[in-house]
Design an enzyme around this catalytic site. Structure first.
Site, PDB file in Angstrom:
ATOM      1  N   SER A   1     -27.499 -13.393 -39.746  1.00 17.97           N
ATOM      2  CA  SER A   1     -28.726 -12.768 -40.248  1.00 17.97           C
ATOM      3  C   SER A   1     -29.928 -13.718 -40.296  1.00 17.97           C
ATOM      4  O   SER A   1     -31.044 -13.302 -39.955  1.00 17.97           O
ATOM      5  CB  SER A   1     -28.479 -12.154 -41.631  1.00 17.97           C
ATOM      6  OG  SER A   1     -27.620 -11.056 -41.500  1.00 17.97           O
TER       7      SER A   1
ATOM      8  N   THR B   1     -23.362  -9.542 -47.943  1.00 18.78           N
ATOM      9  CA  THR B   1     -22.157  -9.466 -47.133  1.00 18.78           C
ATOM     10  C   THR B   1     -20.936  -9.783 -47.991  1.00 18.78           C
ATOM     11  O   THR B   1     -21.044  -9.919 -49.220  1.00 18.78           O
ATOM     12  CB  THR B   1     -22.294 -10.355 -45.859  1.00 18.78           C
ATOM     13  OG1 THR B   1     -21.176 -10.092 -45.009  1.00 18.78           O
ATOM     14  CG2 THR B   1     -22.370 -11.835 -46.166  1.00 18.78           C
TER      15      THR B   1
ATOM     16  N   LYS C   1     -20.453  -6.632 -51.360  1.00 13.69           N
ATOM     17  CA  LYS C   1     -21.067  -5.349 -51.008  1.00 13.69           C
ATOM     18  C   LYS C   1     -20.793  -4.231 -52.025  1.00 13.69           C
ATOM     19  O   LYS C   1     -21.624  -3.359 -52.226  1.00 13.69           O
ATOM     20  CB  LYS C   1     -20.592  -4.891 -49.629  1.00 13.69           C
ATOM     21  CG  LYS C   1     -21.226  -5.640 -48.475  1.00 13.69           C
ATOM     22  CD  LYS C   1     -20.787  -5.008 -47.157  1.00 13.69           C
ATOM     23  CE  LYS C   1     -21.490  -5.652 -45.992  1.00 13.69           C
ATOM     24  NZ  LYS C   1     -21.248  -4.923 -44.735  1.00 13.69           N
TER      25      LYS C   1
ATOM     26  N   ASN D   1     -25.580  -3.079 -48.554  1.00 11.16           N
ATOM     27  CA  ASN D   1     -25.774  -4.319 -47.790  1.00 11.16           C
ATOM     28  C   ASN D   1     -27.230  -4.758 -47.770  1.00 11.16           C
ATOM     29  O   ASN D   1     -27.558  -5.791 -47.212  1.00 11.16           O
ATOM     30  CB  ASN D   1     -25.260  -4.147 -46.349  1.00 11.16           C
ATOM     31  CG  ASN D   1     -26.166  -3.249 -45.526  1.00 11.16           C
ATOM     32  OD1 ASN D   1     -26.891  -2.428 -46.068  1.00 11.16           O
ATOM     33  ND2 ASN D   1     -26.130  -3.410 -44.223  1.00 11.16           N
TER      34      ASN D   1
ATOM     35  N   ASP E   1     -25.417  -0.124 -42.824  1.00 12.39           N
ATOM     36  CA  ASP E   1     -24.369  -0.380 -41.820  1.00 12.39           C
ATOM     37  C   ASP E   1     -24.141   0.839 -40.919  1.00 12.39           C
ATOM     38  O   ASP E   1     -23.967   0.705 -39.711  1.00 12.39           O
ATOM     39  CB  ASP E   1     -23.039  -0.757 -42.498  1.00 12.39           C
ATOM     40  CG  ASP E   1     -23.015  -2.216 -42.932  1.00 12.39           C
ATOM     41  OD1 ASP E   1     -23.747  -3.036 -42.324  1.00 12.39           O
ATOM     42  OD2 ASP E   1     -22.274  -2.546 -43.878  1.00 12.39           O
TER      43      ASP E   1
ATOM     44  N   GLY F   1      -9.066   2.346 -38.116  1.00 16.01           N
ATOM     45  CA  GLY F   1      -9.358   1.498 -39.270  1.00 16.01           C
ATOM     46  C   GLY F   1      -9.907   2.291 -40.431  1.00 16.01           C
ATOM     47  O   GLY F   1     -10.608   3.304 -40.247  1.00 16.01           O
ATOM     48  N   ALA F   2      -9.550   1.858 -41.635  1.00 10.47           N
ATOM     49  CA  ALA F   2     -10.001   2.564 -42.844  1.00 10.47           C
ATOM     50  C   ALA F   2     -10.434   1.555 -43.902  1.00 10.47           C
ATOM     51  O   ALA F   2     -10.243   1.759 -45.096  1.00 10.47           O
ATOM     52  CB  ALA F   2      -8.884   3.473 -43.353  1.00 10.47           C
ATOM     53  N   GLY F   3     -11.027   0.451 -43.452  1.00  2.66           N
ATOM     54  CA  GLY F   3     -11.518  -0.560 -44.388  1.00  2.66           C
ATOM     55  C   GLY F   3     -12.960  -0.283 -44.780  1.00  2.66           C
ATOM     56  O   GLY F   3     -13.459   0.841 -44.633  1.00  2.66           O
TER      57      GLY F   3
HETATM   58  P1  NAP Z   1     -11.543  -4.633 -44.075  1.00  2.00           P
HETATM   59  O1  NAP Z   1     -12.138  -3.791 -45.135  1.00  2.00           O
HETATM   60  O2  NAP Z   1     -10.745  -5.823 -44.452  1.00  2.00           O
HETATM   61  O3  NAP Z   1     -10.614  -3.667 -43.162  1.00  2.00           O
HETATM   62  C1  NAP Z   1      -9.812  -4.208 -42.134  1.00  2.00           C
HETATM   63  C2  NAP Z   1      -9.229  -3.092 -41.280  1.00  2.00           C
HETATM   64  O4  NAP Z   1      -8.497  -3.695 -40.207  1.00  2.00           O
HETATM   65  C3  NAP Z   1      -8.234  -2.191 -42.045  1.00  2.00           C
HETATM   66  O5  NAP Z   1      -8.303  -0.886 -41.519  1.00  2.00           O
HETATM   67  C4  NAP Z   1      -6.893  -2.855 -41.703  1.00  2.00           C
HETATM   68  O6  NAP Z   1      -5.785  -1.985 -41.773  1.00  2.00           O
HETATM   69  C5  NAP Z   1      -7.135  -3.230 -40.254  1.00  2.00           C
HETATM   70  N1  NAP Z   1      -6.228  -4.285 -39.796  1.00  2.00           N
HETATM   71  C6  NAP Z   1      -6.261  -5.592 -40.108  1.00  2.00           C
HETATM   72  N2  NAP Z   1      -5.241  -6.240 -39.503  1.00  2.00           N
HETATM   73  C7  NAP Z   1      -4.543  -5.300 -38.811  1.00  2.00           C
HETATM   74  C8  NAP Z   1      -3.393  -5.338 -37.973  1.00  2.00           C
HETATM   75  N3  NAP Z   1      -2.726  -6.483 -37.742  1.00  2.00           N
HETATM   76  N4  NAP Z   1      -2.951  -4.188 -37.412  1.00  2.00           N
HETATM   77  C9  NAP Z   1      -3.609  -3.013 -37.637  1.00  2.00           C
HETATM   78  N5  NAP Z   1      -4.710  -2.920 -38.407  1.00  2.00           N
HETATM   79  C10 NAP Z   1      -5.180  -4.048 -38.986  1.00  2.00           C
HETATM   80  O7  NAP Z   1     -12.670  -5.184 -43.063  1.00  2.00           O
HETATM   81  P2  NAP Z   1     -14.077  -4.519 -42.710  1.00  2.00           P
HETATM   82  O8  NAP Z   1     -15.104  -5.055 -43.603  1.00  2.00           O
HETATM   83  O9  NAP Z   1     -13.888  -3.059 -42.589  1.00  2.00           O
HETATM   84  O10 NAP Z   1     -14.360  -5.177 -41.262  1.00  2.00           O
HETATM   85  C11 NAP Z   1     -13.548  -4.873 -40.155  1.00  2.00           C
HETATM   86  C12 NAP Z   1     -14.098  -5.582 -38.906  1.00  2.00           C
HETATM   87  O11 NAP Z   1     -15.401  -5.105 -38.617  1.00  2.00           O
HETATM   88  C13 NAP Z   1     -14.234  -7.100 -39.058  1.00  2.00           C
HETATM   89  O12 NAP Z   1     -13.813  -7.693 -37.851  1.00  2.00           O
HETATM   90  C14 NAP Z   1     -15.721  -7.306 -39.274  1.00  2.00           C
HETATM   91  O13 NAP Z   1     -16.149  -8.566 -38.788  1.00  2.00           O
HETATM   92  C15 NAP Z   1     -16.295  -6.187 -38.415  1.00  2.00           C
HETATM   93  N6  NAP Z   1     -17.625  -5.740 -38.870  1.00  2.00           N
HETATM   94  C16 NAP Z   1     -18.647  -5.729 -37.970  1.00  2.00           C
HETATM   95  C17 NAP Z   1     -19.895  -5.299 -38.367  1.00  2.00           C
HETATM   96  C18 NAP Z   1     -21.020  -5.289 -37.373  1.00  2.00           C
HETATM   97  O14 NAP Z   1     -22.183  -5.280 -37.790  1.00  2.00           O
HETATM   98  N7  NAP Z   1     -20.751  -5.257 -36.085  1.00  2.00           N
HETATM   99  C19 NAP Z   1     -20.111  -4.860 -39.682  1.00  2.00           C
HETATM  100  C20 NAP Z   1     -19.044  -4.869 -40.577  1.00  2.00           C
HETATM  101  C21 NAP Z   1     -17.796  -5.313 -40.158  1.00  2.00           C
HETATM  102  P3  NAP Z   1      -4.928  -1.894 -43.142  1.00  2.00           P
HETATM  103  O15 NAP Z   1      -5.688  -0.975 -44.044  1.00  2.00           O
HETATM  104  O16 NAP Z   1      -3.621  -1.356 -42.706  1.00  2.00           O
HETATM  105  O17 NAP Z   1      -4.833  -3.289 -43.688  1.00  2.00           O
END
Ligand code: NAP
Length: 275
Positions: A19, A64, A68, A89, A105, A131-133
């Site tokens: 950023s 970040t 958040k 954010n 976002d 994904g459901a994070g």
């Molecule tokens: P988070 O809340 O920690 O969620 C992580 C997700 O990844 C969950 O759905 C998790 O599944 C899954 N996961 C992790 N390891 C796994 C594996 N070995 N096999 C299958 N699923 C797996 O993270 P987040 O904040 O959502 O971010 C996720 C990604 O997006 C990161 O890489 C982050 O850098 C990127 N991101 C990018 C932007 C952008 O501006 N481009 C913005 C935000 C985030 P479970 O629920 O089963 O653990």
């Protein structure tokens, strides 16, 4: 004399954040007074930092990991989209120090997708989300807002996907992670919001055999820019959109509020951030 506005990104850790490069580039490009820095903030210091930054000339902050969700409890006004996503954010400090919280976002995600795949019509078919994070929440809200008729959601931990369905409603259909490969054939757009494919994380190993060339594929992971998912999808003839643009676009509303100019996200912006 009015002081030039200050803004920063807060997180813990924070040194990896792009950023400062992004906002620094825009400040220079538009020849605007102001500065944008980064600040490492421990969880225990969060409230104190938010209360004191306005006194130091800060007009806002990007937020970040890991703050958040926690910042919402200190906000005086929260946008509907931040409430829905359950996280913010982008904070703007009013002149009296009151805090206005927004989440850009989802805006960043959809703007990037529209810019990278201008022919994509969100209403043309289901969106498939892996994904459901935290990031998935913003992506799902944005896809639903854009008019996706159905969101097919899959996550390694199915219960988390079910929880998102409970929060966001019936337009979401949850499928098992092991069946995700076969659900792909229906998708108009496929989105990876997991950390799979990120440098240092596990590989994205879901079978893409059923993917149609008409499906637009986007990955929100941007390190590396060309993730294995995007590389495979490209070989199958799909239009692909990398995740860097989501980061760039999410910065637009904050920059405009703090520095008074709506900035462009274009190739020069990408190159400045990647440099
Ligand atoms: P988070 O809340 O920690 O969620 C992580 C997700 O990844 C969950 O759905 C998790 O599944 C899954 N996961 C992790 N390891 C796994 C594996 N070995 N096999 C299958 N699923 C797996 O993270 P987040 O904040 O959502 O971010 C996720 C990604 O997006 C990161 O890489 C982050 O850098 C990127 N991101 C990018 C932007 C952008 O501006 N481009 C913005 C935000 C985030 P479970 O629920 O089963 O653990």
């Amino acid at each position: 004399m009015t002081k030039s506005p200050r803004a920063c990104v807060i997180g813990n850790p924070i040194s990896h954040s792009l950023s400062p490069k992004l906002h620094g580039y825009w400040l220079k490009r538009y020849d605007l007074p102001g500065e944008y820095t980064s600040l490492q903030v421990a969880e225990a210091d969060l409230e104190n930092v938010l209360r004191t930054l306005p006194e130091q000339g800060f007009v806002g902050v990007n937020v970040t990991i890991p703050h958040k969700v926690d910042v919402l409890q200190y906000a005086d006004q929260i946008t509907d989209r931040a409430t829905l996503i359950g996280a913010a954010n982008t904070l703007t400090f009013k002149e009296d120090g009151r805090i206005f919280a927004d989440n850009t976002d989802g805006y960043g995600f959809i703007s990037n997708l529209r810019q990278g795949a201008p022919d994509w019509n969100p209403k043309s078919g289901p969106a498939m989300v892996f994904g459901a994070g935290g990031a998935a929440r913003a992506v799902i809200v944005a896809l639903a807002d854009a008019g996706a008729p159905e969101i097919i959601l899959t996550n390694r931990t199915r219960a988390k996907a079910e929880a998102l369905r409970a929060d966001f409603g019936a337009r979401i259909r949850v499928v098992d992670w092991v069946q995700a490969g076969t659900a792909l054939k229906d998708a108009g757009v496929l989105v990876n919001t997991t950390s799979l494919g990120m440098k240092g994380a596990a590989d994205f190993k879901v079978s893409l055999d059923e993917l149609r060339p008409e499906t637009v594929v986007t990955d929100i992971v941007y390190n590396p820019l060309r993730t294995p998912l995007l590389t495979t999808a490209e070989k199958l003839g799909c239009t692909t959109v990398d995740g860097l643009g989501m980061l760039l676009h999410q910065g637009v509303p904050g920059f405009e509020r703090w520095f008074g100019k709506r900035p462009e996200v274009d190739e020069d912006t990408r190159q400045a951030v990647l440099a």
